[in-house]
Design an enzyme around this catalytic site. Structure first.
Site, PDB file in Angstrom:
ATOM      1  N   GLY A  75      28.107  94.543  93.775  1.00 52.72           N
ATOM      2  CA  GLY A  75      28.330  93.259  93.124  1.00 52.72           C
ATOM      3  C   GLY A  75      29.379  93.342  92.022  1.00 52.72           C
ATOM      4  O   GLY A  75      29.548  94.379  91.386  1.00 52.72           O
ATOM      5  N   HIS A 144      36.668  90.572  89.015  1.00 53.83           N
ATOM      6  CA  HIS A 144      37.544  89.635  88.321  1.00 53.83           C
ATOM      7  C   HIS A 144      37.742  89.984  86.852  1.00 53.83           C
ATOM      8  O   HIS A 144      38.247  89.164  86.082  1.00 53.83           O
ATOM      9  CB  HIS A 144      37.009  88.205  88.462  1.00 53.83           C
ATOM     10  CG  HIS A 144      37.261  87.637  89.829  1.00 53.83           C
ATOM     11  ND1 HIS A 144      37.635  88.418  90.903  1.00 53.83           N
ATOM     12  CD2 HIS A 144      37.192  86.374  90.306  1.00 53.83           C
ATOM     13  CE1 HIS A 144      37.785  87.645  91.971  1.00 53.83           C
ATOM     14  NE2 HIS A 144      37.516  86.398  91.639  1.00 53.83           N
TER      15      HIS A 144
END
Ligand code: MG
Length: 210
Positions: A75, A144
């Site tokens: 993740g 990100h």
């Protein structure tokens, strides 16, 4: 150049796959992978549950190409426990870590893409360390954070063959619309002089390697 591409026919109900890719962005990925996979293998960074992998992989499969699907499957920042995009279905309570790989494999099996998609379960930096294969297309949709995005761009964009495609997801020129790390590497690619800019599709930035 058109900024909209026809919806491809896909082997699964794409909306049943968890993920954050819009239909028009998926159609664009499919379109470019169809041509780029004839130049060389394609690589996606950040597979999650396999939504973009189905678009890219289906195009590669049609050309008897290969898609490397790179993800550590733990993740991104925003998927962690307590974060905005955390999904309890993808949390391994035993080891208290995210694990999207099991779901990813199920998606690949259901989409009949196991003959085309080569999963690489690793961080981007480690996977690139001894990489030497030129690529037809690189799709960056990994972490990100500024560091993660810069690493992905630095490690992989130099492998794109002339005529090949660089695609970067989540481009938000206005900081109020979203995080700036993908947009910052988009600007790096543009300033590098190595790429011809192609029309952006929704939040999908696109370049062709000169
Ligand atoms: Mg994304």
């Amino acid at each position: 150049m058109p900024s909209e591409f026809p919806s491809p026919s896909l082997p699964v109900d794409i909306h049943s796959i968890k993920g954050f890719l819009a239909d028009d962005e998926g159609a664009a990925l499919y379109h470019y992978a169809l041509e780029a996979s004839q130049l060389g293998p394609c690589l996606e960074i950040g597979s999650y549950c396999g939504k973009s992998t189905v678009y890219l992989g289906s195009a590669c499969q049609q050309q008897q190409g290969i898609l490397y699907a790179l993800d550590h499957h733990r993740g991104s920042e925003e998927h962690q426990l307590g974060e905005e995009y955390h999904d309890p279905d993808l949390y391994d309570c035993g080891i208290q870590l995210m694990d999207s790989f099991r779901t990813f494999r199920t998606t690949m099996r259901e989409a009949n893409l196991e003959d085309t998609v080569v999963p690489i379960v690793s961080s981007s930096a480690i996977a690139s360390r001894h990489w030497a294969t030129p690529l037809g297309m690189v799709f960056i949709d990994g972490g990100h954070s500024e560091e993660a995005a810069q690493t992905d761009y630095r490690c992989w964009s130099s492998f794109i063959k002339p005529g090949g495609i660089l695609a970067i997801h989540d481009i938000f020129p206005n900081p109020e619309d979203g995080g700036q790390a993908p947009y910052n590497i988009w600007k790096l690619a543009k300033a590098s002089g190595l790429f011809e800019e192609l029309p952006t599709v929704n939040t999908l930035g696109l370049f062709r390697r000169k």
